[in-house]
Design a protein around this motif. Sequence first.
Motif, PDB file in Angstrom:
ATOM      1  N   MET A  93      44.517  -5.369  58.288  1.00 31.93           N
ATOM      2  CA  MET A  93      43.295  -4.589  58.471  1.00 31.93           C
ATOM      3  C   MET A  93      43.664  -3.135  58.744  1.00 31.93           C
ATOM      4  O   MET A  93      44.636  -2.858  59.451  1.00 31.93           O
ATOM      5  N   HIS A  94      42.911  -2.220  58.179  1.00 32.81           N
ATOM      6  CA  HIS A  94      43.165  -0.788  58.381  1.00 32.81           C
ATOM      7  C   HIS A  94      42.196  -0.260  59.442  1.00 32.81           C
ATOM      8  O   HIS A  94      40.977  -0.329  59.276  1.00 32.81           O
ATOM      9  N   VAL A  95      42.754   0.282  60.533  1.00 39.48           N
ATOM     10  CA  VAL A  95      41.964   0.746  61.664  1.00 39.48           C
ATOM     11  C   VAL A  95      42.067   2.264  61.772  1.00 39.48           C
ATOM     12  O   VAL A  95      43.167   2.819  61.833  1.00 39.48           O
ATOM     13  N   PHE A  96      40.930   2.933  61.801  1.00 35.51           N
ATOM     14  CA  PHE A  96      40.862   4.367  62.079  1.00 35.51           C
ATOM     15  C   PHE A  96      40.604   4.506  63.565  1.00 35.51           C
ATOM     16  O   PHE A  96      39.527   4.139  64.058  1.00 35.51           O
ATOM     17  N   LEU A  97      41.581   5.030  64.305  1.00 40.75           N
ATOM     18  CA  LEU A  97      41.511   5.050  65.762  1.00 40.75           C
ATOM     19  C   LEU A  97      41.291   6.464  66.279  1.00 40.75           C
ATOM     20  O   LEU A  97      42.160   7.330  66.162  1.00 40.75           O
TER      21      LEU A  97
END
Length: 315
Positions: free
Chosen positions: A1-5
């Motif tokens: 999963m790609h998470v923008f934090l």
Amino acid sequence: MHVFLAGATGVLGRHIVPRLLAEGHRVTALTRGRRPVPDGAAAVRGDVIDARGLALAVREAAPDVVMHQLTDLSGGDPAANAELRRLGTRNLVDAALAAGVRRIVAQSIAWMYEPGDAPAREETPLDVHAEGPRRVSVDGVVALEHTVCELPEWVVLRYGLLYGPGTFYEAGGSMAGQARQGALVADRDVSSFVETGDAATAAVQALDWPTGAVNICDDEPAPAADWLPAFCRAVGAPPPPRSDAPGNPAARGADNDHARKHLGWVPAHPSWRDGFAQVISRAAGDAVSGGHADRAVSAQRVSRARRQSCRGGAA
């Protein structure tokens, strides 16, 4: 999963990124350039207050999930923190919606519930009738949580009081300073705590949790009469002054039953009793040991320099 934090370099962000990467997730970390992002994350420069720039950053990253771990606590101004919760969350949610992101995990707090006699559960209303300085913080939390709900899938993490490195509740933190000055009173007001690593673990697990708000705090809400003496011992402060006055009904703590029993979150530090001793005291001891070691090295260098000077500076 790609998470923008958003908030990757903050107190919790620095714990969250390694945990995300260890679980095999890809991380894009929003930074204003003041601090380096943790190793393994892709850095993107930006500011959540810049709505246009933030929208571009999220669109280009094309994440699966946006994670909101933003605070503005460095200046100790509740109004600034509330404004970030309001405007920063608005911009982050708008950017996520424009980029087609369906899910957000956002940081909130567990001490803005309406007054009551027992620890608050997630269905307890927030204290929208608060007055004075508390109203500023409540309004910021209400704005954040209402805005986050605009995404199809959302999880709001209502954290207890954070303790551990980088927080107010560490040996070098502001609360420790107040404790050493005798400015904190062991009264009947109830608080709930959570260690930073446990809070970060919850954030990672929340990627798969169902939509809703979740209290993230340890198993033991407690009055200051109980926890403050333990905190003072952990930070090397004298015993605190005590008060038997009735507690503030708004200081009621929070119940973690939902996270524990229904979502499978199990804190490594289930009580502040052990947590303060294991996390705060140990960090304080390491700092003292490190200081002793630094002084020993400095003394060796001075002694070596003096010997070399006596020998005419020979190597």
